[in-house]
Design an enzyme around this catalytic site. Structure first.
Site, PDB file in Angstrom:
ATOM      1  N   SER A  10       0.836  -1.205   0.000  1.00  0.00           N
ATOM      2  CA  SER A  10       0.000   0.000   0.000  1.00  0.00           C
ATOM      3  C   SER A  10       0.871   1.255   0.000  1.00  0.00           C
ATOM      4  O   SER A  10       2.029   1.227   0.435  1.00  0.00           O
ATOM      5  CB  SER A  10      -0.925  -0.017   1.213  1.00  0.00           C
ATOM      6  OG  SER A  10      -0.144  -0.063   2.386  1.00  0.00           O
ATOM      7  N   CYS A  53      -3.823  -4.448  -7.692  1.00  0.00           N
ATOM      8  CA  CYS A  53      -3.424  -3.046  -7.892  1.00  0.00           C
ATOM      9  C   CYS A  53      -3.725  -2.608  -9.317  1.00  0.00           C
ATOM     10  O   CYS A  53      -3.711  -1.426  -9.610  1.00  0.00           O
ATOM     11  CB  CYS A  53      -1.957  -2.852  -7.571  1.00  0.00           C
ATOM     12  SG  CYS A  53      -0.914  -3.668  -8.761  1.00  0.00           S
TER      13      CYS A  53
END
Ligand code: NAD
Length: 496
Positions: free
Chosen positions: A225, A280
């Site tokens: 992240s 992602c």
């Protein structure tokens, strides 16, 4: 209950000093424990990698490549076993786990070409009797820190290339689902890696911080992240290490009025909901150009989503599985609640999805939200769940401005039949990976993977040609050998 340990110096290591639960997200039950390495254990792994480096860096690249060839064959032979481990701990349906493994294997195939990739650059006669060349030497001990969502593929973005270049490696996988990562590393060992060349330590922040601060670690590859990527990049750089840190994303697809809408809808289903949106490169925002396009798109998406099925990883008729944890399930539901509270319209609602027989699994059904605006929290932040939001704009330029203004710049796509519009989009959009009528433009293994803006901290992307640059340092040698009998004497003037 089994505890997932470490792989240090070629041996599996038990460690029960500090552990954490590992869930089966499809049922919600705890199925294993994972060891959380303390500083001393990580330092042992670094020491093993450092000790293995001198011999490994001097091993001819072609021999290192042969190990990669054997590794590829072992991965293919153990595909079912690996996919099952991914399913049990991540929740990915079999076909999706198979795709992840295949993409990982392609990175091993890239590493098989290392003798060619390390050839360097050579210039003869840069001056009278002087030759010059640049060669690419390994860095030493390299660390990799990886996320939960691709426990097989993302580690394979890193260590096959790093090892083929002559480095040794310490991997710290996600603590949520590392059985498959460990199994794959064991297969690399079985393929012929000498002890200590590849080490895997399970752990949390303590393990990561040890890797970030140990002076023996020369470089750090991170995927995860954005807040953690930023922390890793800042800390590794402050400690003098080379670092590439890939972060989060919020990928948008522009849907133009002239697009083949049936094709766009079909593609968007896979891109938004595949792997429960925990990618992602997932596509969670569709930007419809014009009210008519938006109305038709939402109608078609709503209808196409009806048959989508979520359920346990083991049933291959399911389209996608559960989310990784109960906390994440609640977070995703929270984003849908917030969008609704902010005035968006929930067209298809997956918040209360219950899978019969798996009532405690961490499921959220496919969700479609219309009339989302850029000021909403659900638009600004990465949701990482099976939620597709539609934003309405009046022009392609307005859609592009929206994408450019977003903090993330990982992937994007345009659906159109207009080549000129597509070319303008690919030329100007501020995003690292761009698709034209392809919503998941994940580069193949012989290109490189990387976003722009706050999706990547560092100069070099992951895998492919950039990985050879990242995992080596250039050394340039300029050499003269006076020829016998024609020596002209030594000059001490500055060379010109
Ligand atoms: P995460 O950032 O929570 O964890 C990634 C790694 O960092 C794990 O190994 C974890 O143990 C470690 N970590 C977590 N908190 C830490 C802390 N405070 N200090 C030090 N280390 C810490 O990410 P995740 O939830 O495992 O993965 C999902 C995220 O990864 C999403 O944001 C997703 O977009 C991103 N991701 C990005 C890419 C890409 O290529 N850009 C690819 C896959 C996933």
């Amino acid at each position: 209950m089994e505890t997932i340990g470490h792989l240090i110096n070629g041996e599996l290591r038990e460690d029960t000093a500090r552990t954490q639960d590992v869930y089966n997200p499809s049922t919600g039950a705890v199925q294993k424990q994972v060891a959380l390495a303390g500083r001393a254990t990580v330092e042992e792994a670094i020491a093993a990698a450092e000790a293995a480096f001198p011999d490994w860096r001097d091993t001819p690249p072609v021999r290192r490549a042969r190990i990669m060839f054997r590794f590829k064959a072992l991965l293919e032979a153990h595909a079912d076993e690996i996919n099952q481990l991914v399913g049990l701990e991540h929740g990915k349906i079999g076909h999706d786990a198979g795709g992840e493994l295949q993409r990982g294997i392609e990175n091993v195939e890239f590493a098989c070409a290392i003798p060619e990739l390390l050839k360097g650059e050579y210039s003869r006669n840069v001056g009278p009797g002087i030759d010059s060349w640049s060669e690419f030497q390994p860095l030493g001990v390299v660390a990799g820190i990886t996320p939960f969502n691709f426990p097989v593929m993302v580690p394979l973005w890193m260590y096959p290339a790093a090892l083929a270049c002559g480095n040794t490696f310490v991997l710290k996988p996600s603590e949520r689902d590392s059985s498959s990562t460990m199994r794959v590393a064991q297969l690399a060992q079985e393929a012929g890696l000498p002890p200590g060349v590849l080490n895997v330590v399970n752990g949390d922040r303590e393990a990561v911080d040890t890797l970030l601060h140990d002076p023996r670690v020369q470089a750090v590859s991170f995927v995860g992240s954005t807040p953690i990527a930023e922390y890793i990049y800042a800390s590794a750089s402050a400690n003098g290490k080379r670092c590439q840190a890939l972060g989060g994303a919020k990928n948008h697809a522009i849907v133009m009025p002239d697009a083949d809408l049936d094709n766009a809808v079909n593609q968007l289903l896979g891109a938004a909901f595949g792997s429960s949106g925990e990618r992602c490169m997932a596509l969670p925002v569709a930007v419809a150009v014009g009210e008519d396009t938006a109305n038709r798109l939402v109608d078609k998406l709503g209808a196409a989503m009806q048959p989508l099925k979520t359920g346990p990883w083991s049933d291959s008729s399911n389209d996608f599985g559960p989310l990784i944890t109960k906390a994440h399930q609640e977070k995703v539901r929270g984003y849908i609640n917030s969008a609704e509270a902010d005035g968006a319209t929930v067209v298809v609602d997956g918040r209360n999805t219950v899978v019969p027989g798996h009532e405690n699994g961490f499921y959220v059904g496919a969700t479609l939200i219309d009339h989302v605006t850029p000021d909403m929290q659900s638009y600004q932040e990465e949701i990482f769940g099976p939620v597709l939001q539609v934003v309405r704009v009046n022009s392609m330029q307005e859609g592009m401005d929206l994408i450019d203004a977003h903090e993330y710049g990982n992937g994007t796509c345009i659906f159109t039949r207009d080549g000129e519009a597509a070319r303008y989009f690919t030329d100007h959009i501020k995003v690292g990976m761009v698709g034209v009528n392809i919503p998941l433009p994940v580069p193949v293994a012989y290109h490189s993977f990387g976003g722009w803006k706050r999706s990547l901290f560092g100069d070099l992307s992951a895998y492919g040609p950039d990985s050879v640059r990242f995992y080596t340092r250039r050394k340039t040698i300029t050499q003269r050998w006076p020829s016998a009998g024609v020596r002209e004497g030594v000059s001490f003037a500055f060379p010109s």
